[in-house]
Design an enzyme around this catalytic site. Sequence first.
Site, mmCIF file in Angstrom:
data_model
loop_
_atom_site.group_PDB
_atom_site.id
_atom_site.type_symbol
_atom_site.label_atom_id
_atom_site.label_comp_id
_atom_site.label_asym_id
_atom_site.label_seq_id
_atom_site.Cartn_x
_atom_site.Cartn_y
_atom_site.Cartn_z
ATOM 1 N N ARG A 1 62.023 -38.171 -2.016
ATOM 2 C CA ARG A 1 61.298 -37.960 -0.774
ATOM 3 C C ARG A 1 59.808 -38.028 -1.098
ATOM 4 O O ARG A 1 59.372 -37.539 -2.134
ATOM 5 C CB ARG A 1 61.661 -36.611 -0.144
ATOM 6 C CG ARG A 1 63.070 -36.579 0.444
ATOM 7 C CD ARG A 1 63.320 -35.276 1.180
ATOM 8 N NE ARG A 1 63.314 -34.146 0.254
ATOM 9 C CZ ARG A 1 63.202 -32.866 0.647
ATOM 10 N NH1 ARG A 1 63.063 -32.586 1.938
ATOM 11 N NH2 ARG A 1 63.220 -31.904 -0.242
ATOM 12 N N VAL A 2 59.046 -38.621 -0.207
ATOM 13 C CA VAL A 2 57.624 -38.854 -0.440
ATOM 14 C C VAL A 2 56.814 -38.052 0.573
ATOM 15 O O VAL A 2 57.047 -38.144 1.784
ATOM 16 C CB VAL A 2 57.288 -40.354 -0.321
ATOM 17 C CG1 VAL A 2 55.808 -40.596 -0.602
ATOM 18 C CG2 VAL A 2 58.157 -41.164 -1.276
ATOM 19 N N LYS B 1 55.787 -37.392 -4.868
ATOM 20 C CA LYS B 1 57.159 -37.902 -4.905
ATOM 21 C C LYS B 1 58.079 -36.866 -5.529
ATOM 22 O O LYS B 1 57.968 -36.535 -6.704
ATOM 23 C CB LYS B 1 57.211 -39.207 -5.705
ATOM 24 C CG LYS B 1 56.425 -40.329 -5.057
ATOM 25 C CD LYS B 1 56.701 -41.648 -5.713
ATOM 26 C CE LYS B 1 56.014 -42.775 -4.942
ATOM 27 N NZ LYS B 1 56.355 -44.099 -5.475
ATOM 28 N N GLU C 1 61.669 -40.924 3.338
ATOM 29 C CA GLU C 1 62.821 -40.384 2.612
ATOM 30 C C GLU C 1 63.764 -41.516 2.258
ATOM 31 O O GLU C 1 64.092 -42.353 3.099
ATOM 32 C CB GLU C 1 63.544 -39.340 3.469
ATOM 33 C CG GLU C 1 64.670 -38.636 2.746
ATOM 34 C CD GLU C 1 65.219 -37.455 3.531
ATOM 35 O OE1 GLU C 1 66.108 -36.773 3.019
ATOM 36 O OE2 GLU C 1 64.743 -37.236 4.664
ATOM 37 N N GLY C 2 64.181 -41.551 1.007
ATOM 38 C CA GLY C 2 65.114 -42.562 0.553
ATOM 39 C C GLY C 2 66.262 -41.939 -0.201
ATOM 40 O O GLY C 2 66.428 -40.713 -0.212
ATOM 41 N N ASP D 1 60.557 -53.965 -11.740
ATOM 42 C CA ASP D 1 60.827 -53.726 -10.320
ATOM 43 C C ASP D 1 59.660 -54.210 -9.453
ATOM 44 O O ASP D 1 59.221 -53.520 -8.548
ATOM 45 C CB ASP D 1 61.076 -52.233 -10.078
ATOM 46 C CG ASP D 1 61.695 -51.979 -8.704
ATOM 47 O OD1 ASP D 1 62.313 -52.912 -8.152
ATOM 48 O OD2 ASP D 1 61.552 -50.860 -8.186
ATOM 49 N N ILE E 1 56.350 -38.301 4.398
ATOM 50 C CA ILE E 1 56.005 -39.685 4.722
ATOM 51 C C ILE E 1 57.266 -40.518 4.860
ATOM 52 O O ILE E 1 57.466 -41.211 5.840
ATOM 53 C CB ILE E 1 55.090 -40.296 3.644
ATOM 54 C CG1 ILE E 1 53.755 -39.555 3.592
ATOM 55 C CG2 ILE E 1 54.854 -41.781 3.925
ATOM 56 C CD1 ILE E 1 52.837 -40.038 2.492
#
Length: 298
Positions: free
Chosen positions: A84-85, A99, A79-80, A197, A77
Amino acid sequence: MQCCCKKKKEPKPEDAASNNCNTVPPRGVPYGGGGSMREPRAAKTGGPQKALPIEAPCLTLDELNKMTDNFGSKALIEEGTNCRVFYGKLSDGEEVVIKKLDTSTLPDPDTDFTEQISMISRLKDPYFSQLRGYCLEKNNRILLYEYATMGCLHEILHGNKSGNVLDWGQRVKIAYGAARGLEYLHEKVQPPIVHRDIRSSNVLVFDDYETKIADFGLSNVSSENAARLHSTRATPRLSEDKVKQCVDPKLNNDYPPKAVAKLAAVAALCVQYEADFRPNMTIVVKALQPLLTSKPAS
């Protein structure tokens, strides 16, 4: 979209195993929120704490590989920098977000991480995204959460999806749901939890605009400094004579001005510079509740 704290610059177009090895994420608004794990701030209690069991299924890496086609691109879905999701389905057909955290960015020892998962797994509330499973096999840190059918609030408000403009009633309902989620963490969990957050990408939107607060993330700014920064920027804009400038122009003036003023007044209290002057979330929830029935001006 912010998925795992900071997103990379390049664009990206229980008994729980699924037999579908080529699961493709549904089209539409992608799932947002979340990030790397960090222990939420909770009140300290004296004496050693007994480790509590994790109240979520422990999945094997093989099960997750089958759900995601070995964590392949079809199930990806987002990527950060910290995770990764992926999209997947449990054996009962429930859609989940998987996740896969980058362990190199997580300094906490495995024992601390397990305690965090245990705590999160015991957070049960309709306004908080539920942990559906986890995997710590082969030094992995993988968490499964409910899949948000409409994605995160950030993507709905600022994404490039056409024809998905929230009307006044939907916005109030989302705000109310987010407040209820924070009320649960602040007022009903013992010891209380401070999320640290809260942002639009950590507000997940489900069918009928039901809202849930998503998982805890890693902030680059301390919570108190961040609160003061937001307070300094937001407070002048929420004054009665300037609040109209804050209204989303996509509403095309289709909103009740008095209800907007009341909502702005609540928001202004929530971003007070000194924490002692901010209302608790139960007060915020009670203030928002009457706005659920407010109607746009004719």
